[in-house]
Scaffold this motif. Structure first.
Motif, PDB file in Angstrom:
ATOM      1  N   ILE A   5      29.580  40.360  37.943  1.00  0.00           N
ATOM      2  CA  ILE A   5      29.726  40.716  36.574  1.00  0.00           C
ATOM      3  C   ILE A   5      31.162  40.890  36.183  1.00  0.00           C
ATOM      4  O   ILE A   5      31.820  41.783  36.869  1.00  0.00           O
ATOM      5  N   ILE A   6      31.623  40.295  35.129  1.00  0.00           N
ATOM      6  CA  ILE A   6      32.785  40.383  34.702  1.00  0.00           C
ATOM      7  C   ILE A   6      32.946  41.506  33.673  1.00  0.00           C
ATOM      8  O   ILE A   6      32.517  41.146  32.585  1.00  0.00           O
ATOM      9  N   GLN A   7      33.397  42.631  33.981  1.00  0.00           N
ATOM     10  CA  GLN A   7      33.450  43.521  32.847  1.00  0.00           C
ATOM     11  C   GLN A   7      34.912  43.597  32.115  1.00  0.00           C
ATOM     12  O   GLN A   7      35.954  43.655  32.811  1.00  0.00           O
ATOM     13  N   LEU A   8      34.972  43.654  30.765  1.00  0.00           N
ATOM     14  CA  LEU A   8      35.919  43.369  30.001  1.00  0.00           C
ATOM     15  C   LEU A   8      36.079  44.671  29.050  1.00  0.00           C
ATOM     16  O   LEU A   8      35.182  45.547  28.597  1.00  0.00           O
ATOM     17  N   LEU A   9      37.593  44.992  28.880  1.00  0.00           N
ATOM     18  CA  LEU A   9      38.048  45.816  28.040  1.00  0.00           C
ATOM     19  C   LEU A   9      38.651  45.378  26.966  1.00  0.00           C
ATOM     20  O   LEU A   9      39.703  44.443  27.035  1.00  0.00           O
ATOM     21  N   SER A  29      25.164  36.064  31.625  1.00  0.00           N
ATOM     22  CA  SER A  29      24.744  36.951  32.318  1.00  0.00           C
ATOM     23  C   SER A  29      25.797  37.666  33.391  1.00  0.00           C
ATOM     24  O   SER A  29      26.067  38.917  33.770  1.00  0.00           O
ATOM     25  N   ASP A  30      26.911  36.881  33.270  1.00  0.00           N
ATOM     26  CA  ASP A  30      28.354  37.210  33.888  1.00  0.00           C
ATOM     27  C   ASP A  30      29.331  37.953  33.256  1.00  0.00           C
ATOM     28  O   ASP A  30      30.276  38.087  33.796  1.00  0.00           O
ATOM     29  N   LEU A  31      29.051  38.160  32.101  1.00  0.00           N
ATOM     30  CA  LEU A  31      29.930  39.169  31.180  1.00  0.00           C
ATOM     31  C   LEU A  31      29.564  40.109  30.520  1.00  0.00           C
ATOM     32  O   LEU A  31      28.294  40.123  29.944  1.00  0.00           O
ATOM     33  N   GLU A  32      30.308  41.063  30.445  1.00  0.00           N
ATOM     34  CA  GLU A  32      29.963  42.329  29.917  1.00  0.00           C
ATOM     35  C   GLU A  32      31.179  43.203  29.229  1.00  0.00           C
ATOM     36  O   GLU A  32      32.021  43.198  29.942  1.00  0.00           O
ATOM     37  N   ALA A  61      30.664  52.345  34.695  1.00  0.00           N
ATOM     38  CA  ALA A  61      31.989  51.715  34.264  1.00  0.00           C
ATOM     39  C   ALA A  61      33.184  52.322  34.741  1.00  0.00           C
ATOM     40  O   ALA A  61      34.176  53.194  34.107  1.00  0.00           O
ATOM     41  N   ALA A  62      33.237  52.474  36.128  1.00  0.00           N
ATOM     42  CA  ALA A  62      34.393  52.992  36.645  1.00  0.00           C
ATOM     43  C   ALA A  62      35.580  52.162  36.315  1.00  0.00           C
ATOM     44  O   ALA A  62      35.591  51.227  36.240  1.00  0.00           O
ATOM     45  N   PRO A  63      36.738  52.980  36.472  1.00  0.00           N
ATOM     46  CA  PRO A  63      38.031  52.044  36.424  1.00  0.00           C
ATOM     47  C   PRO A  63      38.362  50.967  37.072  1.00  0.00           C
ATOM     48  O   PRO A  63      38.839  49.717  36.707  1.00  0.00           O
ATOM     49  N   ASN A  64      38.064  51.082  38.286  1.00  0.00           N
ATOM     50  CA  ASN A  64      38.095  49.837  39.071  1.00  0.00           C
ATOM     51  C   ASN A  64      36.986  48.573  38.785  1.00  0.00           C
ATOM     52  O   ASN A  64      37.217  47.679  39.594  1.00  0.00           O
ATOM     53  N   ALA A  65      36.304  48.912  38.025  1.00  0.00           N
ATOM     54  CA  ALA A  65      35.072  48.254  37.669  1.00  0.00           C
ATOM     55  C   ALA A  65      35.559  47.074  36.730  1.00  0.00           C
ATOM     56  O   ALA A  65      34.885  46.024  36.390  1.00  0.00           O
ATOM     57  N   VAL A  66      36.575  47.623  35.778  1.00  0.00           N
ATOM     58  CA  VAL A  66      37.007  46.518  34.866  1.00  0.00           C
ATOM     59  C   VAL A  66      37.777  45.491  35.551  1.00  0.00           C
ATOM     60  O   VAL A  66      38.809  45.593  36.213  1.00  0.00           O
ATOM     61  N   ALA A 137      38.985  30.549  29.824  1.00  0.00           N
ATOM     62  CA  ALA A 137      39.904  31.523  30.267  1.00  0.00           C
ATOM     63  C   ALA A 137      39.764  32.798  30.843  1.00  0.00           C
ATOM     64  O   ALA A 137      40.522  33.132  31.538  1.00  0.00           O
ATOM     65  N   ILE A 138      38.688  33.385  30.188  1.00  0.00           N
ATOM     66  CA  ILE A 138      38.267  34.749  30.758  1.00  0.00           C
ATOM     67  C   ILE A 138      37.961  34.672  32.394  1.00  0.00           C
ATOM     68  O   ILE A 138      38.426  35.486  32.959  1.00  0.00           O
ATOM     69  N   ARG A 139      37.020  33.701  32.440  1.00  0.00           N
ATOM     70  CA  ARG A 139      36.517  33.504  34.018  1.00  0.00           C
ATOM     71  C   ARG A 139      37.760  33.273  34.770  1.00  0.00           C
ATOM     72  O   ARG A 139      37.833  33.802  35.939  1.00  0.00           O
ATOM     73  N   GLU A 140      38.528  32.376  34.487  1.00  0.00           N
ATOM     74  CA  GLU A 140      39.928  32.063  35.265  1.00  0.00           C
ATOM     75  C   GLU A 140      40.920  33.318  35.618  1.00  0.00           C
ATOM     76  O   GLU A 140      41.145  33.191  36.475  1.00  0.00           O
ATOM     77  N   VAL A 141      41.173  34.031  34.486  1.00  0.00           N
ATOM     78  CA  VAL A 141      42.107  35.210  34.650  1.00  0.00           C
ATOM     79  C   VAL A 141      41.343  36.333  35.545  1.00  0.00           C
ATOM     80  O   VAL A 141      41.941  37.088  36.348  1.00  0.00           O
TER      81      VAL A 141
END
Length: 597
Positions: A5-9, A29-32, A61-66, A137-141
């Motif tokens: 899962i790609i977690q976003l800020l 399902s892979d974005l949050e 939502a730990a900092p290293n999870a972003v 772009a989100i998934r690539e970065v």
């Protein structure tokens, strides 16, 4: 293996844009989205708070999870000077090495974007890009790559900047569709702004004035947010360059500029067609008029249940608009392929099937994912499995589509009530418009039918697509039963009757919504191919037509005889008898002893 899962800020001061990004991520399902910040300072506080305590964010939502942070360079505390935004990007990459920055911003200054790239920013996408490009772009970065959309080149001093490319007709139509709403927003903003200016600062005396002031200010903020949302999600106004998509064009609300004196009026069916048979202008006229009528409300006034009745108004408009755009793309492809007229009739079913499949993918999204139980399901492959059912029930029953395609591609005349009308004539244009609208509505029904068959009662589907009156399971099942009964009646009664009467029933867009229209057309071949119950229905109709007039004549004759007997014979006889009885009673009264005394 479970999907990563790609977690976003999100770092953006626009709440509408943050809501949009969150709603988009909920479909995959892979974005949050795990955190939001209105300013760069707040973003640092959120990340530092996570690092210090779990009280500010949930444990997951730990900092290293972003995995990635999306940044708008124009947020409040960075927009005062470009150097401040670049400095923040540089400090962010140093302080949070494992969280790459992706710029999703309205800033388009090439120098500022180049400085951001040198500062270590991993990617850049302007706001308003296509959904597929944004997700890529989100998934690539997030995967450790870099994704940069090249900014516009700088203009040397003393030279005129290049003129933007002329807008496509579909961009004009899309803006014309929302132009009345934009005008309403601007008018309401002017009125509320005048009220706030007259009221002055926040009143401090009296609860009622305070409440009125707060309500007015809240409405003003909501309308400004709606205008900004339109600016972000819709292309720039095709009529006013540099308006940002937030201001209405100076033309009337009926639509974009019409080619060569054509007239398109929203909600009206009378059309002024070009004098000569220009197929390009004719196609523009038909599609412009149909898109203009999408503002009618699309309320079903036919009394016949349709699949699209389940949708909310915005989704109805979006679906039919998508189908019209795909239909015009199909015409362009056929014109480039130089298809022969005789081949067009044979390929018409396949063309409609491809048009339906493309509309399904565009309307729901190629990568639309649904949560079914404890697993994620790709919706489009499941929906496309119902292609044979949709073809048999809907697509193959759309009438005269080969005639419409030949009319728009090759300029062939249309036969209306046994009379031939060339392209450009008023009668042919009205008939072509009716056929186009009926085809778009029926294909829209075909797009919704697999959703009802496969995912009708999923909460995610109901909240996204359904009208609020159709959210309960009982209403959905009632709606599906009505549709099922309608198709049975059509198959065994209505369709054989229409074939026997040589008519077609079309669904068209009228002034107040979807209306029903009956047209004449020869259906001899279909009549000869009927069998079973449909054939029996036609025989019953024929027998009724043969017997009913004679029966009515016989019943009328017998009825007249009965009336004559009852009135002239029995009625008069009873009258004479009653008169005699009354006379006898009168005589006996006169001869009574009391009278003699």
């Amino acid at each position: 293996m479970s999907q990563s899962i790609i977690q976003l800020l999100l770092i953006d001061d626009d709440p509408i844009f943050r809501i949009g990004i969150r709603s988009i991520c909920e479909r995959f399902s892979d974005l949050e989205v795990v955190a939001e910040a209105e300013t760069a300072t707040r973003a640092r506080e959120v990340l530092d708070g996570w690092a210090q305590s779990d009280a500010i964010a949930p444990p997951e939502a730990a900092p290293n999870a972003v995995k990635i942070a999306l940044l708008e360079l124009g947020v409040k505390d960075l927009s005062t000077h470009p150097d401040r935004a670049i400095a923040f990007c540089r400090q962010f990459q140093i302080r949070y090495r494992d969280i790459p920055l992706l710029l999703i911003t309205t800033v388009s200054d090439p120098d500022e974007l180049s400085a951001a790239r040198e500062a270590g920013v991993a990617g850049y996408c302007p706001k308003g890009v296509a959904l597929e490009e944004l997700l890529g772009a989100i998934r690539e970065v997030a995967a450790g790559g870099r994704y940069w959309v090249d900014p516009l080149p700088t203009t040397p001093p003393g030279t005129r900047p290049p003129r933007p490319a002329p807008p496509t007709r579909w961009q004009k139509l899309r803006f014309a569709l929302i132009a009345p709403g934009l005008r309403d927003i601007e008018t309401a903003l002017e009125e509320l702004g005048a009220d706030l200016e007259q009221a002055g600062p926040m009143p401090t005396r009296g609860a009622v004035p305070m409440l009125n002031w707060l309500i007015t200010r809240g409405r003003y903020r909501e309308l400004r947010a709606a205008r900004r949302l339109v600016s972000h999600l819709l292309p720039e106004s095709p009529e006013v360059s540099g308006s940002g998509g937030g201001s209405p064009p100076p033309e009337s609300a009926t639509g974009p500029s019409q080619p060569r004196g054509e007239l398109v009026q929203a909600g009206r069916s009378d059309l002024a067609v070009p004098g000569e048979a220009d197929l390009g202008a004719l196609r523009s006229l038909l599609f412009d008029a149909t898109v203009a009528k999408l503002q009618s409300g699309l309320v079903n006034q036919t009394g016949i249940p349709l699949e699209i009745d389940l949708l909310k108004l915005s989704k109805k408009q979006e679906l039919i608009y998508t189908i019209l755009r795909k239909f015009e793309d199909l015409l362009d492809e056929l014109q480039l392929s130089e298809i022969e007229p005789d081949r067009l009739i044979l390929k018409c079913p396949a063309l409609l099937r491809d048009l339906w499949a493309g509309a399904v993918a565009d309307f729901y999204g190629k990568y639309y994912t649904l949560s079914v139980g404890d697993r994620q399901v790709e919706a489009i492959p499941v929906l496309l499995r119902d292609a044979p059912l949709v073809e048999a029930a809907i697509l193959n029953r759309i009438p005269l589509m080969d005639d419409l395609l030949a009319h728009l591609l090759f300029g062939e005349s249309l036969t209306i009530d046994n009379q031939v009308y060339p392209p450009g004539s008023l009668e042919a244009t009205r008939r072509a418009q009716a056929l186009l609208q009926h085809g778009a509505i029926q294909i829209a029904n075909g797009v919704i039918q697999p959703l009802l068959n496969r995912f009708a009662d999923l909460e995610e589907v109901k909240q996204t697509f359904y009208d609020r009156r159709m959210l309960s399971t009982r209403e959905i099942e009632k709606f599906r039963n009505n549709l099922s009964w309608r198709y049975r009646v059509d198959r065994y009664v209505s369709e054989p009757k229409a074939i026997f009467e040589s008519t077609y029933t079309l669904f068209v867009l009228g002034e107040r919504g979807i209306q029903k229209r009956t047209i004449y057309a020869s259906r001899r071949r279909e009549l000869e191919s009927l069998s079973g119950v449909p054939l029996a229905v036609t025989l019953v109709l024929e027998g009724r037509d043969a017997i009913a007039p004679r029966v009515r004549t016989a019943v009328s004759f017998v009825g007249s005889g009965v009336v004559f007997v009852l009135t002239q014979v029995l009625g008069r006889g009873l009258g004479l008898i009653g008169r005699g009885i009354l006379q006898g009673i009168g005589s006996s009264i006169q001869d009574s002893p009391v009278k003699k005394k």
